[in-house]
Design a protein around this motif. Structure first.
Motif, short mmCIF file in Angstrom:
data_model
loop_
_atom_site.label_atom_id
_atom_site.label_comp_id
_atom_site.label_asym_id
_atom_site.label_seq_id
_atom_site.Cartn_x
_atom_site.Cartn_y
_atom_site.Cartn_z
N LEU A 136 0.85 -1.19 0.00
CA LEU A 136 0.00 0.00 0.00
C LEU A 136 0.88 1.25 0.00
O LEU A 136 1.83 1.35 0.78
CB LEU A 136 -0.93 0.02 1.22
CG LEU A 136 -2.10 -0.95 1.14
CD1 LEU A 136 -2.89 -0.91 2.44
CD2 LEU A 136 -3.00 -0.65 -0.03
N LYS A 137 0.56 2.16 -0.89
CA LYS A 137 1.36 3.37 -1.04
C LYS A 137 1.47 4.15 0.27
O LYS A 137 2.51 4.74 0.57
CB LYS A 137 0.73 4.25 -2.13
CG LYS A 137 1.57 5.41 -2.55
CD LYS A 137 0.93 6.13 -3.74
CE LYS A 137 1.88 7.16 -4.31
NZ LYS A 137 1.30 7.76 -5.54
N ASP A 138 0.41 4.15 1.06
CA ASP A 138 0.40 4.90 2.32
C ASP A 138 1.03 4.14 3.49
O ASP A 138 1.10 4.68 4.59
CB ASP A 138 -1.03 5.30 2.68
CG ASP A 138 -1.60 6.32 1.72
OD1 ASP A 138 -0.82 7.03 1.05
OD2 ASP A 138 -2.85 6.42 1.64
N GLY A 150 16.44 -4.31 0.27
CA GLY A 150 16.99 -4.28 -1.09
C GLY A 150 15.98 -4.25 -2.21
O GLY A 150 16.35 -4.37 -3.39
N PHE A 151 14.70 -4.09 -1.89
CA PHE A 151 13.70 -3.97 -2.94
C PHE A 151 13.72 -2.55 -3.50
O PHE A 151 13.95 -1.58 -2.76
CB PHE A 151 12.30 -4.28 -2.39
CG PHE A 151 12.04 -5.76 -2.24
CD1 PHE A 151 11.28 -6.44 -3.18
CD2 PHE A 151 12.55 -6.46 -1.17
CE1 PHE A 151 11.04 -7.80 -3.04
CE2 PHE A 151 12.33 -7.82 -1.02
CZ PHE A 151 11.55 -8.49 -1.96
N ILE A 152 13.46 -2.44 -4.80
CA ILE A 152 13.48 -1.16 -5.49
C ILE A 152 12.08 -0.87 -6.03
O ILE A 152 11.45 -1.73 -6.63
CB ILE A 152 14.49 -1.18 -6.65
CG1 ILE A 152 15.90 -1.43 -6.08
CG2 ILE A 152 14.46 0.11 -7.44
CD1 ILE A 152 16.93 -1.75 -7.13
N LEU A 153 11.62 0.34 -5.82
CA LEU A 153 10.33 0.78 -6.32
C LEU A 153 10.34 0.69 -7.85
O LEU A 153 11.24 1.22 -8.50
CB LEU A 153 10.06 2.21 -5.86
CG LEU A 153 8.69 2.79 -6.09
CD1 LEU A 153 7.62 1.99 -5.33
CD2 LEU A 153 8.66 4.24 -5.62
N SER A 154 9.35 0.01 -8.41
CA SER A 154 9.32 -0.21 -9.87
C SER A 154 8.63 0.91 -10.63
O SER A 154 8.77 0.99 -11.84
CB SER A 154 8.63 -1.53 -10.19
OG SER A 154 7.22 -1.42 -9.98
N GLY A 155 7.86 1.73 -9.94
CA GLY A 155 7.11 2.79 -10.61
C GLY A 155 5.71 2.37 -11.03
O GLY A 155 4.94 3.16 -11.54
N ARG A 156 5.37 1.11 -10.79
CA ARG A 156 4.02 0.63 -11.15
C ARG A 156 3.07 0.82 -9.98
O ARG A 156 3.47 0.68 -8.83
CB ARG A 156 4.08 -0.84 -11.55
CG ARG A 156 4.99 -1.02 -12.74
CD ARG A 156 4.70 -2.15 -13.64
NE ARG A 156 3.47 -2.86 -13.44
CZ ARG A 156 2.46 -2.87 -14.33
NH1 ARG A 156 2.54 -2.21 -15.44
NH2 ARG A 156 1.38 -3.58 -14.09
N GLU A 157 1.83 1.12 -10.29
CA GLU A 157 0.79 1.27 -9.28
C GLU A 157 -0.46 0.54 -9.74
O GLU A 157 -0.66 0.33 -10.94
CB GLU A 157 0.43 2.75 -9.06
CG GLU A 157 1.52 3.57 -8.45
CD GLU A 157 1.09 5.00 -8.13
OE1 GLU A 157 -0.05 5.39 -8.45
OE2 GLU A 157 1.91 5.72 -7.54
N ARG A 158 -1.29 0.16 -8.77
CA ARG A 158 -2.59 -0.42 -9.08
C ARG A 158 -3.54 -0.07 -7.95
O ARG A 158 -3.12 0.24 -6.83
CB ARG A 158 -2.50 -1.93 -9.29
CG ARG A 158 -2.17 -2.73 -8.05
CD ARG A 158 -2.05 -4.21 -8.36
NE ARG A 158 -1.76 -4.99 -7.16
CZ ARG A 158 -1.44 -6.28 -7.15
NH1 ARG A 158 -1.37 -6.93 -8.30
NH2 ARG A 158 -1.20 -6.91 -6.03
N VAL A 167 -4.31 2.60 -3.15
CA VAL A 167 -3.25 2.49 -4.15
C VAL A 167 -2.13 1.61 -3.61
O VAL A 167 -1.66 1.81 -2.49
CB VAL A 167 -2.69 3.89 -4.51
CG1 VAL A 167 -1.54 3.76 -5.51
CG2 VAL A 167 -3.79 4.80 -5.04
N GLN A 168 -1.73 0.65 -4.43
CA GLN A 168 -0.56 -0.17 -4.13
C GLN A 168 0.57 0.20 -5.10
O GLN A 168 0.31 0.56 -6.26
CB GLN A 168 -0.85 -1.65 -4.32
CG GLN A 168 -1.68 -2.28 -3.24
CD GLN A 168 -1.82 -3.77 -3.45
OE1 GLN A 168 -1.99 -4.25 -4.56
NE2 GLN A 168 -1.75 -4.54 -2.37
N VAL A 169 1.79 0.10 -4.61
CA VAL A 169 2.97 0.30 -5.44
C VAL A 169 3.76 -0.99 -5.47
O VAL A 169 3.71 -1.78 -4.52
CB VAL A 169 3.85 1.48 -4.95
CG1 VAL A 169 3.11 2.80 -5.11
CG2 VAL A 169 4.29 1.28 -3.50
#
Length: 176
Positions: A136-138, A150-158, A167-169
């Protein structure tokens, strides 16, 4: 499995006999993880009966892999792994950490990272080259947890529905 830093913790694949504890841990951990993020009515509306049915079906269908973590024979958390549900081409070789939750009193003590690392190893053993997780984005706490691992934000949302539209990222990391 035992970890040298957490000798009292055991992680193993779930069995049918785990369903009652899984259902209760789900409710308790979900409510504490999402207070002030998801609508209170949604969280309060979760019932043991619903979760029992959910985990009975999850284990019998076998599409997802469910593991449980115990400390001193008490279930304190769980994780669910599956093939990545994202349709992005780069994720076709990805395994998804669909769920990972701990009871609140065990958070911040290294158990979550131990469970996550175990799950990532399992994804690698299943042949996946990438680990994907939707957050969840929040949920700043969870996002920090994955970033620290070590996870990297991919820029995808749903968008998902949990009593409201949320919103999830997506985060990802290579499995080495």
């Amino acid at each position: 499995m035992r970890d040298s830093n957490k000798q009292d913790a055991v992680i193993r694949w779930a069995s049918d006999s785990d369903v009652p504890n899984l259902a209760q841990v789900h409710i308790d951990s979900y409510r504490s993880a999402y207070v002030n993020i998801m609508p209170a009515l949604y969280l309060e509306g979760m019932t043991l009966e619903q979760q029992l049915k959910r985990y009975e079906a999850l284990l019998s269908e076998g599409k997802e892999h469910v593991a449980v973590m115990s400390v001193d024979e008490r279930m304190i958390g769980y994780l669910v792994l599956e093939h990545c549900t994202d349709d992005v081409a780069q994720h076709r070789h990805g395994g998804e950490i669909h769920s990972i939750y701990l009871l609140q009193e065990y958070c911040g003590r290294g158990y979550g990272r131990m469970l996550l690392d175990w799950g990532i190893r399992q994804l690698g053993e299943m042949g996946w080259t990438h680990a994907i997780v939707w957050v969840l984005k929040d949920n700043r706490s969870a996002r920090g947890f994955y970033e620290h691992a070590g996870f990297i934000l991919s820029g995808r949302e749903r968008l998902i529905q949990r009593g409201a539209e949320l919103v999830q990222v997506s985060y990802q990391r290579t499995i080495s």
